[in-house]
Design a protein around this motif. Sequence first.
Motif, PDB file in Angstrom:
ATOM      1  N   VAL A  52     -23.850-104.723  84.465  1.00 24.92           N
ATOM      2  CA  VAL A  52     -24.626-105.903  84.864  1.00 24.92           C
ATOM      3  C   VAL A  52     -24.859-105.820  86.375  1.00 24.92           C
ATOM      4  O   VAL A  52     -24.061-106.327  87.164  1.00 24.92           O
ATOM      5  N   PRO A  53     -25.942-105.170  86.822  1.00 22.04           N
ATOM      6  CA  PRO A  53     -26.247-105.149  88.259  1.00 22.04           C
ATOM      7  C   PRO A  53     -26.800-106.494  88.712  1.00 22.04           C
ATOM      8  O   PRO A  53     -27.446-107.201  87.933  1.00 22.04           O
ATOM      9  N   GLY A  54     -26.554-106.847  89.968  1.00 14.47           N
ATOM     10  CA  GLY A  54     -27.019-108.141  90.470  1.00 14.47           C
ATOM     11  C   GLY A  54     -26.340-109.292  89.757  1.00 14.47           C
ATOM     12  O   GLY A  54     -26.967-110.286  89.405  1.00 14.47           O
ATOM     13  N   CYS A  55     -25.009-109.190  89.577  1.00 12.82           N
ATOM     14  CA  CYS A  55     -24.293-110.146  88.725  1.00 12.82           C
ATOM     15  C   CYS A  55     -24.058-111.494  89.394  1.00 12.82           C
ATOM     16  O   CYS A  55     -23.608-112.436  88.733  1.00 12.82           O
ATOM     17  N   SER A  56     -24.288-111.612  90.691  1.00  8.38           N
ATOM     18  CA  SER A  56     -24.142-112.870  91.417  1.00  8.38           C
ATOM     19  C   SER A  56     -22.744-113.452  91.200  1.00  8.38           C
ATOM     20  O   SER A  56     -21.749-112.755  91.343  1.00  8.38           O
ATOM     21  N   THR A  57     -22.672-114.720  90.790  1.00  8.79           N
ATOM     22  CA  THR A  57     -21.374-115.385  90.677  1.00  8.79           C
ATOM     23  C   THR A  57     -20.741-115.284  89.290  1.00  8.79           C
ATOM     24  O   THR A  57     -19.770-115.968  89.001  1.00  8.79           O
ATOM     25  N   GLY A  58     -21.298-114.451  88.421  1.00  7.96           N
ATOM     26  CA  GLY A  58     -20.578-114.035  87.225  1.00  7.96           C
ATOM     27  C   GLY A  58     -20.860-114.742  85.917  1.00  7.96           C
ATOM     28  O   GLY A  58     -20.341-114.328  84.878  1.00  7.96           O
ATOM     29  N   GLU A  59     -21.708-115.782  85.908  1.00  5.79           N
ATOM     30  CA  GLU A  59     -21.911-116.519  84.666  1.00  5.79           C
ATOM     31  C   GLU A  59     -22.487-115.633  83.566  1.00  5.79           C
ATOM     32  O   GLU A  59     -22.072-115.698  82.401  1.00  5.79           O
ATOM     33  N   GLU A  60     -23.462-114.790  83.918  1.00  2.00           N
ATOM     34  CA  GLU A  60     -24.064-113.920  82.906  1.00  2.00           C
ATOM     35  C   GLU A  60     -23.082-112.851  82.442  1.00  2.00           C
ATOM     36  O   GLU A  60     -23.048-112.496  81.265  1.00  2.00           O
ATOM     37  N   VAL A  61     -22.271-112.347  83.356  1.00  2.82           N
ATOM     38  CA  VAL A  61     -21.271-111.341  82.997  1.00  2.82           C
ATOM     39  C   VAL A  61     -20.327-111.896  81.935  1.00  2.82           C
ATOM     40  O   VAL A  61     -20.082-111.262  80.892  1.00  2.82           O
ATOM     41  N   TYR A  62     -19.815-113.086  82.177  1.00  6.85           N
ATOM     42  CA  TYR A  62     -18.870-113.671  81.229  1.00  6.85           C
ATOM     43  C   TYR A  62     -19.565-114.101  79.937  1.00  6.85           C
ATOM     44  O   TYR A  62     -18.940-114.081  78.870  1.00  6.85           O
ATOM     45  N   SER A  63     -20.824-114.471  80.002  1.00  4.39           N
ATOM     46  CA  SER A  63     -21.559-114.793  78.770  1.00  4.39           C
ATOM     47  C   SER A  63     -21.620-113.571  77.865  1.00  4.39           C
ATOM     48  O   SER A  63     -21.377-113.660  76.650  1.00  4.39           O
ATOM     49  N   ILE A  64     -21.951-112.415  78.447  1.00  2.00           N
ATOM     50  CA  ILE A  64     -22.005-111.174  77.663  1.00  2.00           C
ATOM     51  C   ILE A  64     -20.611-110.788  77.186  1.00  2.00           C
ATOM     52  O   ILE A  64     -20.423-110.366  76.033  1.00  2.00           O
ATOM     53  N   ALA A  65     -19.622-110.939  78.053  1.00  4.93           N
ATOM     54  CA  ALA A  65     -18.249-110.593  77.666  1.00  4.93           C
ATOM     55  C   ALA A  65     -17.764-111.473  76.512  1.00  4.93           C
ATOM     56  O   ALA A  65     -17.025-111.011  75.636  1.00  4.93           O
ATOM     57  N   ILE A  66     -18.172-112.734  76.493  1.00  7.49           N
ATOM     58  CA  ILE A  66     -17.793-113.622  75.390  1.00  7.49           C
ATOM     59  C   ILE A  66     -18.412-113.135  74.079  1.00  7.49           C
ATOM     60  O   ILE A  66     -17.735-113.105  73.035  1.00  7.49           O
ATOM     61  N   LEU A  67     -19.691-112.735  74.120  1.00  6.75           N
ATOM     62  CA  LEU A  67     -20.326-112.196  72.908  1.00  6.75           C
ATOM     63  C   LEU A  67     -19.594-110.950  72.424  1.00  6.75           C
ATOM     64  O   LEU A  67     -19.377-110.763  71.213  1.00  6.75           O
ATOM     65  N   LEU A  68     -19.210-110.088  73.357  1.00  4.62           N
ATOM     66  CA  LEU A  68     -18.486-108.869  72.990  1.00  4.62           C
ATOM     67  C   LEU A  68     -17.115-109.201  72.403  1.00  4.62           C
ATOM     68  O   LEU A  68     -16.697-108.627  71.389  1.00  4.62           O
ATOM     69  N   ARG A  69     -16.404-110.140  73.026  1.00  2.00           N
ATOM     70  CA  ARG A  69     -15.084-110.521  72.543  1.00  2.00           C
ATOM     71  C   ARG A  69     -15.171-111.143  71.149  1.00  2.00           C
ATOM     72  O   ARG A  69     -14.330-110.862  70.279  1.00  2.00           O
ATOM     73  N   GLU A  70     -16.180-111.962  70.921  1.00  2.00           N
ATOM     74  CA  GLU A  70     -16.353-112.562  69.592  1.00  2.00           C
ATOM     75  C   GLU A  70     -16.528-111.483  68.535  1.00  2.00           C
ATOM     76  O   GLU A  70     -15.941-111.562  67.442  1.00  2.00           O
ATOM     77  N   HIS A  71     -17.331-110.466  68.834  1.00  2.00           N
ATOM     78  CA  HIS A  71     -17.545-109.403  67.851  1.00  2.00           C
ATOM     79  C   HIS A  71     -16.292-108.556  67.690  1.00  2.00           C
ATOM     80  O   HIS A  71     -15.954-108.155  66.565  1.00  2.00           O
ATOM     81  N   MET A  72     -15.588-108.287  68.781  1.00  2.00           N
ATOM     82  CA  MET A  72     -14.364-107.484  68.705  1.00  2.00           C
ATOM     83  C   MET A  72     -13.314-108.156  67.832  1.00  2.00           C
ATOM     84  O   MET A  72     -12.558-107.472  67.119  1.00  2.00           O
ATOM     85  N   ASP A  73     -13.270-109.478  67.888  1.00  2.00           N
ATOM     86  CA  ASP A  73     -12.266-110.201  67.099  1.00  2.00           C
ATOM     87  C   ASP A  73     -12.587-110.210  65.606  1.00  2.00           C
ATOM     88  O   ASP A  73     -11.730-110.569  64.794  1.00  2.00           O
ATOM     89  N   LYS A  74     -13.813-109.816  65.243  1.00  2.00           N
ATOM     90  CA  LYS A  74     -14.209-109.806  63.835  1.00  2.00           C
ATOM     91  C   LYS A  74     -13.946-108.462  63.172  1.00  2.00           C
ATOM     92  O   LYS A  74     -14.024-108.353  61.944  1.00  2.00           O
ATOM     93  N   ILE A  75     -13.706-107.417  63.957  1.00  3.48           N
ATOM     94  CA  ILE A  75     -13.579-106.079  63.393  1.00  3.48           C
ATOM     95  C   ILE A  75     -12.194-105.521  63.695  1.00  3.48           C
ATOM     96  O   ILE A  75     -11.462-106.034  64.539  1.00  3.48           O
ATOM     97  N   THR A  76     -11.844-104.453  62.994  1.00  5.61           N
ATOM     98  CA  THR A  76     -10.578-103.763  63.248  1.00  5.61           C
ATOM     99  C   THR A  76     -10.876-102.461  63.982  1.00  5.61           C
ATOM    100  O   THR A  76     -11.903-101.821  63.750  1.00  5.61           O
ATOM    101  N   GLY A  77      -9.975-102.091  64.856  1.00  2.54           N
ATOM    102  CA  GLY A  77     -10.144-100.833  65.576  1.00  2.54           C
ATOM    103  C   GLY A  77     -11.348-100.826  66.497  1.00  2.54           C
ATOM    104  O   GLY A  77     -12.136 -99.882  66.472  1.00  2.54           O
ATOM    105  N   SER A  78     -11.502-101.858  67.310  1.00  2.00           N
ATOM    106  CA  SER A  78     -12.658-101.928  68.203  1.00  2.00           C
ATOM    107  C   SER A  78     -12.499-100.940  69.361  1.00  2.00           C
ATOM    108  O   SER A  78     -11.382-100.620  69.767  1.00  2.00           O
ATOM    109  N   PRO A  79     -13.599-100.447  69.904  1.00  2.00           N
ATOM    110  CA  PRO A  79     -13.518 -99.499  71.026  1.00  2.00           C
ATOM    111  C   PRO A  79     -13.037-100.180  72.302  1.00  2.00           C
ATOM    112  O   PRO A  79     -12.967-101.404  72.382  1.00  2.00           O
ATOM    113  N   ARG A  80     -12.721 -99.366  73.294  1.00  2.00           N
ATOM    114  CA  ARG A  80     -12.365 -99.902  74.607  1.00  2.00           C
ATOM    115  C   ARG A  80     -13.644-100.338  75.308  1.00  2.00           C
ATOM    116  O   ARG A  80     -14.545 -99.524  75.537  1.00  2.00           O
TER     117      ARG A  80
END
Length: 650
Positions: free
Chosen positions: A315-343
Amino acid sequence: MASDSRFPIVGVGASAGGLRALEQFFQAVPADLGMAFVIITHLAPDRESFLTDILARHTSLNVHVAREGQKVEPNSIYVLPPNASLTIEGGTLRLHQIEPGHAERSPVDVFFSSLAQDCGEYAVGVVLSGSGSDGVLGIKAIKEHGGLVLAQSSDGTKPSFTGMPDSAIASGLVDFAVPVEDMAAKLSENRRSIGLVDALAERGAAQGDPPDAKSIEMLYAMLRSQLGHDFSGYKKRTFIRRVHRRMQINHCDSLQSYVAFLQRDHDEPTRLFRDLLINVTSFFRDTEAFDALEKVVIPRLFEGRGAADTLRIWVPGCSTGEEVYSIAILLREHMDKITGSPRVTVFATDIDEHALSVARAARYPSALMKGVSPERRERFFTNNSGSFVVVRSVRDLCVFSVHSILRDPPFSRIDMISCRNLLIYFGANAQRQALPTLHYALRPGGFLFLGKAETIGRFSELFAPVNKTSCIFQARDIGAPAHMPTFVNGLRPAPFVSPRSDHVAAGCMVARQSAEARIADRFGPPHVIVNEDGDIIHYSARTAKYLEAPYGAPTRQLLTLARKELRLDLRSALREAIETRRAATRDNIAFETDHHVEHVSISVEPLTGGADGRATFLIAFEEKAPSKGVGRCERSASAARVRRRIADRN
């Protein structure tokens, strides 16, 4: 607040060294200015504050300790008491007691953001002396809602601690950076025009007058010709309100007078442009785009990947981080639904260290949480005295670093890049550099997520549309790797650091790297840095004698770019260095340039692992004078020259 009784409410944020600044500020404020002032300072919860008594000796305004439910009145000062945070609702102060041991770390952001929502363009933010970056999120909210922002500058009476005002100024959102003793005069000067935006809108609505179409077209044309951006497709109501705001700042009472002012003041088009682009980076901004990202892209990122694999987001130009954490939340939600998620790693970069410090803190006022659903707020945030802190399971996915997309080498093997509302700040030349850089950073098939006002433009051969409405694209596999872009400051790897790193040491490291890069380019031999695949990831100056662009698709493969006479020795030396992890050299290699023979020695030296952990190699070209035994090489080069001429004739 009723429109017929509205008056500006000024939030004043201060911390370390703030007492002296507050005294100087209020000494100059006239008793009949017609504004209210709410002072927010960083107070120890167990210390009694004497600020009201001190200020009463320096001003004729009424000074109060803020109370719950207190109605704000003009020509009055309200002071935040210890062990509490403050917001405002309907012109009434709301006091929030803080639990013991849980001091609010960003009380200025909390109040400023609520002030912006409550007062709109009647909100004024003033940032005085203090350490840290409290206030940055708050002034972003004030600016988005059309308010006015001032910060204490270092000329005149300097702030004792520059962290807070410097962070505000660095955000680019401050209207007036002035000495504290001049702030009252600047507020008085702008008092008449605060409310102009609403007044113009109400007058036009009452009279049924359409906006001055001719003046608006002239504004579009001036922005196009001077800055290269076309705002004719911008939402007209928002465009006019932002223009009216600039009219307010510059005391222009009509669009025609503002157009004339633009023609006289060569800096104003840039200021207008910045105001038009004010867009507070809130969580899940543009809901439809993030819905498309969640449903279309996120599942595809995880396809075929297991626990031994990696997933890399940038995420280039991430400023104060709201978009970064929004994307990270989407990733975390998907990771919690599957087994053996990647790093999973989300690399978040920006050129503004002050903004990055806000992002690393991961603490946001409740007024800026409107894009987060109650379910996500409950699951991914902890409520801490009026602020919401991102939980560790999301924060641990994110790594923040100072990095310029235009100056610094890009990342590689990235699976998705979210570069939203950054390209619109770039001119045409910078955009022509940035988009190939983003393609270079992506794996073939990697995704690019842009803002709704952005496009890939002329680079459709690099990106294929996935969802045009949501501005999601996919990197095309163009065969040969794209040419590595050139950068202003040479090689400067992104130094990802932890939030607790020593910023002084980091600053010294950057300065040292910059000095070493300049010395190497000026006095050292021409060189390149390659990875184990032979792909060039950095060029120094003066390599053109040894490398030349081939015909056809662009490439960064060393052996494709190298002159033919050098390829065999380059290949063998690189292979030797890869296999032995030791330096390899090849001396006195003859090659032809401009109808004469030159000689070069090549050294290949292993370097420590790159940013992604892969081995890299420094290849240096050192020009040599012909040795005694070079006659045979010269004859060989001459024979090769004859063979080429014969081949050309046939």
